[in-house]
Design an enzyme around this catalytic site. Structure first.
Site, PDB file in Angstrom:
ATOM      1  N   ASP A  50       0.838  -1.206   0.000  1.00 13.35           N
ATOM      2  CA  ASP A  50       0.000   0.000   0.000  1.00 13.35           C
ATOM      3  C   ASP A  50       0.873   1.257   0.000  1.00 13.35           C
ATOM      4  OD1 ASP A  50       0.835  -0.248   2.600  1.00 13.35           O
ATOM      5  OD2 ASP A  50      -1.149  -0.070   3.512  1.00 13.35           O
ATOM      6  N   ASP A  89      -1.137  -6.064  -0.321  1.00 15.28           N
ATOM      7  CA  ASP A  89      -1.462  -5.486   0.981  1.00 15.28           C
ATOM      8  C   ASP A  89      -2.963  -5.257   1.127  1.00 15.28           C
ATOM      9  OD1 ASP A  89       0.794  -5.244   2.529  1.00 15.28           O
ATOM     10  OD2 ASP A  89       1.279  -3.206   1.863  1.00 15.28           O
ATOM     11  N   GLU A 121      -1.112  -5.621   8.625  1.00 13.62           N
ATOM     12  CA  GLU A 121      -0.235  -5.069   9.654  1.00 13.62           C
ATOM     13  C   GLU A 121      -0.810  -5.352  11.046  1.00 13.62           C
ATOM     14  OE1 GLU A 121       0.500  -0.895   8.971  1.00 13.62           O
ATOM     15  OE2 GLU A 121       1.115  -1.237   6.894  1.00 13.62           O
ATOM     16  N   GLU A 188       9.700  -4.402   9.980  1.00  9.46           N
ATOM     17  CA  GLU A 188      10.097  -3.082   9.461  1.00  9.46           C
ATOM     18  C   GLU A 188      10.690  -2.193  10.557  1.00  9.46           C
ATOM     19  OE1 GLU A 188       7.138  -1.134   7.056  1.00  9.46           O
ATOM     20  OE2 GLU A 188       8.382   0.657   6.810  1.00  9.46           O
TER      21      GLU A 188
HETATM   22  O1  KIV Z   1       3.623  -1.107   1.584  1.00  8.07           O
HETATM   23  C1  KIV Z   1       4.780  -1.538   1.481  1.00  8.07           C
HETATM   24  O2  KIV Z   1       5.502  -1.254   0.508  1.00  8.07           O
HETATM   25  C2  KIV Z   1       5.297  -2.385   2.543  1.00  8.07           C
HETATM   26  C3  KIV Z   1       6.769  -2.650   2.550  1.00  8.07           C
HETATM   27  C4  KIV Z   1       7.491  -1.452   3.045  1.00  8.07           C
HETATM   28  C5  KIV Z   1       7.113  -3.858   3.329  1.00  8.07           C
HETATM   29  O3  KIV Z   1       4.569  -2.814   3.375  1.00  8.07           O
END
Ligand code: KIV
Length: 273
Positions: A50, A89, A121, A188
């Site tokens: 995302d 995501d 997340e 992260e």
């Molecule tokens: O949204 C994204 O690009 C991510 C990465 C930073 C792992 O979640």
């Protein structure tokens, strides 16, 4: 150049890679053209992050990204790299509201994009959600440490797991996600020793971004690696190219050629029939 490695095809392959001591290389992708390049270059996993909201659409955070946008970009990436393992995501507010919403929205992502898995997340608070997704045959990747969708609660993008209590909480979150059925976890912006200790405890791979070399794999945002993002230069990004500068030079030359009449040439024009 086409890599000779066998593409990863099932979530369990990543655990097998970890057992073999093989690190996995991940990158974000948002469109078919780059996805094709990444697939051919031997990237093990493509994440339709995302972060598309910031990198591609110019928003300040990932919060405005919608499910429809993720489905649009997810489908483009799958079409560009049909052999690759593609994770999409779940954007903000598509899984935090209820387990039912999570299953429905994640199911839509798999149905409408052809992707292999989704990512969400959060830790223990989402273990029940992950369990239901996995039980519904929706492979799920976790994301711990810095959670960009929590930017308002965090007041920015600070380092996570920086004291002992926070590191212990992170380890417990990782264990809970593994127990709930995640096939891998993104870690992260976590101190390298903390990320290494978590990776060593888990059976599933921890994929680091800003989490040091002790993880089982690494992920970066493609535009950062290629030098397409001018202002964003955190210490964990290695820029392997400066395509932003190359693109600027190319466009500058085009403008010059149009203005002085040297583009298009005769060879670049059609003759009368
Ligand atoms: O949204 C994204 O690009 C991510 C990465 C930073 C792992 O979640």
């Amino acid at each position: 150049m086409t890599a000779s490695v066998r593409p990863v095809t099932a979530p369990a392959d990543f655990r097998a890679m970890k057992q073999r001591g093989e690190r996995s290389a991940w990158l974000t992708a948002y469109d078919a053209a780059f996805a094709e390049i990444l697939g051919r270059a031997g990237v093990d996993g493509l994440l339709v992050g995302d972060s598309v909201g910031q990198v591609f659409a110019g928003f300040g955070t990932t919060l405005p990204v919608t499910l429809e946008q993720m489905i649009y970009h997810g489908g483009a990436v799958v079409r560009g790299a049909p052999e690759s393992f593609v994770v999409v995501d779940l954007p903000f507010l598509t899984y935090q509201t209820s387990v039912r919403d999570a299953v429905w929205n994640a199911g839509r992502v798999l149905k409408e994009t052809g992707a292999a898995a989704v990512k969400l997340e959060g830790g223990r608070a989402f273990a029940r959600t992950v369990r239901r997704l996995v039980r519904g045959s929706i492979p799920t990747m976790g994301h711990l440490g810095l959670l960009p969708q929590s930017v308002r609660a965090l007041g920015g993008y600070p380092l996570q797991g920086a004291d002992e209590a926070a590191a212990t909480a992170l380890r417990d979150d990782a264990q809970a996600l593994q127990d709930a059925g995640c096939f891998a976890i993104v870690l992260e912006k976590v101190p390298a020793p903390v990320a290494r200790a978590i990776s060593e405890t888990l059976e599933i791979p921890a994929i680091g971004i800003g989490a040091g070399a002790g993880c089982d794999g690494q992920i970066l945002v493609l535009y950062d690696l290629l030098g397409l993002t001018g202002r964003f230069r955190p210490r964990f990004v290695r820029r392997y190219a400066e395509l932003g500068q190359d693109a600027g030079r190319a466009v500058h030359a085009y403008v010059r050629d149009v203005k002085d009449g040297s583009f298009p040439s005769e060879a670049e024009s059609y003759e009368a029939p």
